[in-house]
Design an enzyme around this catalytic site. Structure first.
Site, PDB file in Angstrom:
ATOM      1  N   ASN A 107       0.897  -1.155   0.000  1.00 26.64           N
ATOM      2  CA  ASN A 107       0.000   0.000   0.000  1.00 26.64           C
ATOM      3  C   ASN A 107       0.934   1.203   0.000  1.00 26.64           C
ATOM      4  OD1 ASN A 107      -1.797   2.051   0.575  1.00 26.64           O
ATOM      5  ND2 ASN A 107      -3.004   0.822   2.028  1.00 26.64           N
ATOM      6  N   GLU A 143      -6.326  -5.722   4.500  1.00 30.39           N
ATOM      7  CA  GLU A 143      -5.031  -5.152   4.126  1.00 30.39           C
ATOM      8  C   GLU A 143      -3.883  -6.082   4.477  1.00 30.39           C
ATOM      9  OE1 GLU A 143      -6.253  -0.677   5.304  1.00 30.39           O
ATOM     10  OE2 GLU A 143      -4.291  -0.913   4.405  1.00 30.39           O
ATOM     11  N   CYS A 168      -3.027   6.278   6.248  1.00 30.16           N
ATOM     12  CA  CYS A 168      -4.225   5.845   6.936  1.00 30.16           C
ATOM     13  C   CYS A 168      -4.023   5.358   8.376  1.00 30.16           C
ATOM     14  CB  CYS A 168      -4.960   4.799   6.108  1.00 30.16           C
ATOM     15  SG  CYS A 168      -6.694   4.746   6.545  1.00 30.16           S
TER      16      CYS A 168
HETATM   17  N1  ING Z   1      -8.367   2.153   7.345  1.00 28.41           N
HETATM   18  C1  ING Z   1      -8.755   2.300   8.646  1.00 28.41           C
HETATM   19  C2  ING Z   1      -8.016   3.366   9.455  1.00 28.41           C
HETATM   20  O1  ING Z   1      -7.124   3.110  10.229  1.00 28.41           O
HETATM   21  C3  ING Z   1      -9.796   1.338  10.496  1.00 28.41           C
HETATM   22  C4  ING Z   1      -8.844   1.010   9.399  1.00 28.41           C
HETATM   23  C5  ING Z   1     -11.106   1.633  10.195  1.00 28.41           C
HETATM   24  C6  ING Z   1      -9.349   1.411  11.781  1.00 28.41           C
HETATM   25  C7  ING Z   1     -12.000   1.970  11.212  1.00 28.41           C
HETATM   26  C8  ING Z   1     -10.221   1.766  12.815  1.00 28.41           C
HETATM   27  C9  ING Z   1     -11.545   2.049  12.540  1.00 28.41           C
HETATM   28  O2  ING Z   1      -8.446   4.501   9.333  1.00 28.41           O
HETATM   29  C10 ING Z   1      -7.140   1.985   6.809  1.00 28.41           C
HETATM   30  N2  ING Z   1      -7.104   1.886   5.467  1.00 28.41           N
HETATM   31  O3  ING Z   1      -6.127   1.929   7.492  1.00 28.41           O
END
Ligand code: ING
Length: 324
Positions: A107, A143, A168
């Site tokens: 990623n 992921e 992210c």
């Molecule tokens: N997405 C999310 C993030 O850390 C996630 C995973 C979603 C964590 C909702 C906690 C709550 O924002 C990615 N792509 O890392």
């Protein structure tokens, strides 16, 4: 001479499965042109900006997902973005899924200077979610199946300052900002795709916007750096993604924030010299930090309750002491 960088957070609305890279690049170019018209030196796009967030689905054979990855950057479909950026003299940050010639999957995000040259590449360190199919979930977050982790955080001399990248989930971990901050980072660029619904603890759904601002603002303030968090947002293949892209100052103040869940550009004048107001006072790392007492941070992965604390707690439970 002050180093004021005009930065654009170019939030993308949803990218559906049927949307082609060519269609997406056209949207990116519209946002790039808006940024240029607003005087931006740098436009920041989200994580995995060229396709829908494909880790929401399981496939039995990874090769079935190859179509979501880029094997070259720029490639035929992304070159128009690089060409337009060079024509406009605007740099950009772009997140995408990378498939290397020797078969590794990351990623990834890149930093492209105003002459169109790629001056930095980052591969996501903190991979959230799970690696096996979990049918109980309304949608997957695979992921850890689709990507290998990157090997660290680096900074790059670009746009007149010290620029770092994260992706992210990285933004939720204080170590991300600190490792960048210890390299003198003045501007951290962080794309994200954040589903509103968090299956392991749905009570967090209502807090997604708050948690997003919390981590962006604390990371910025505690390291004296500008932080630009940029979302892929809106209803993507039935999955609601958080928007609220934001540009945060070293003070921790939100200087600009998106208000829609679509393609939207917000702009701020990022005075990189403002970083010194924090890096040279309250957060003068070299003067105030005590790495000699921080050993656990790199020595341990998970928590370890000291044995004497654990045994004292166990003893109090056995003795039936009233819980607090
Ligand atoms: N997405 C999310 C993030 O850390 C996630 C995973 C979603 C964590 C909702 C906690 C709550 O924002 C990615 N792509 O890392």
């Amino acid at each position: 001479m002050s180093r004021v960088l005009t930065v654009g957070a170019a939030q993308m609305g949803p990218i559906q499965l049927a949307d082609t890279r060519t269609q997406v690049v056209e949207r990116l170019i519209v946002l790039l042109r808006s940024g240029s018209a607003a005087g931006c030196h740098l436009v920041v796009f989200p994580e995995l900006t060229l396709t829908t967030f494909f880790p929401r689905w399981w496939v039995d054979d990874l090769a079935e997902a190859d179509r979501f990855y880029e094997t070259e950057m720029p490639g035929q479909e992304t070159r128009p973005l690089f060409d337009e950026a060079r024509r406009l003299g605007v740099g950009f940050h772009l997140g995408y899924a990378e498939l290397t010639p020797d078969g590794h999957r990351y990623n990834t995000a890149i930093l492209v200077e105003r002459d169109g040259s790629i001056v930095g590449k980052y591969r996501k360190v903190h991979l959230p979610g799970h690696s096996e199919h979990e049918p109980w979930r309304a949608f997957q977050h695979l992921e850890r199946y689709y990507f290998e982790p990157g090997d660290g955080f680096a900074v790059h001399g670009a746009f007149g300052g010290v620029v770092g990248m994260a992706i992210c989930n990285d933004r939720r971990w204080p170590e991300t900002y600190r490792v960048l901050g210890l390299q003198g980072c003045e501007l951290a660029l962080i794309g994200y795709n954040t589903p509103i619904h968090y299956a392991p603890d749905p009570d967090q759904d209502r807090l997604q916007g708050f948690h997003n601002r919390l981590v962006l603002q604390s990371g910025a303030y505690q390291n004296g750096m500008w932080v630009v968090g940029v979302a892929k947002s809106g209803e993507e293949e039935g999955c609601a993604l958080l928007g609220e892209s934001a540009i945060v100052a070293p003070s921790g103040e939100v200087m600009a924030q998106c208000s829609t869940d679509g393609d939207e550009l917000v702009v701020a004048e990022a005075d990189l010299d403002l970083c010194a107001n924090y890096k040279e006072t309250l957060f003068d790392f070299d003067r105030y930090r005590r790495p000699e007492v921080y050993g656990r941070i790199t020595a341990q992965r998970g928590p370890e309750v000291p044995a004497e604390v654990r045994s004292a707690l166990d003893a109090s439970v056995e003795s039936g002491e009233e819980r607090p």
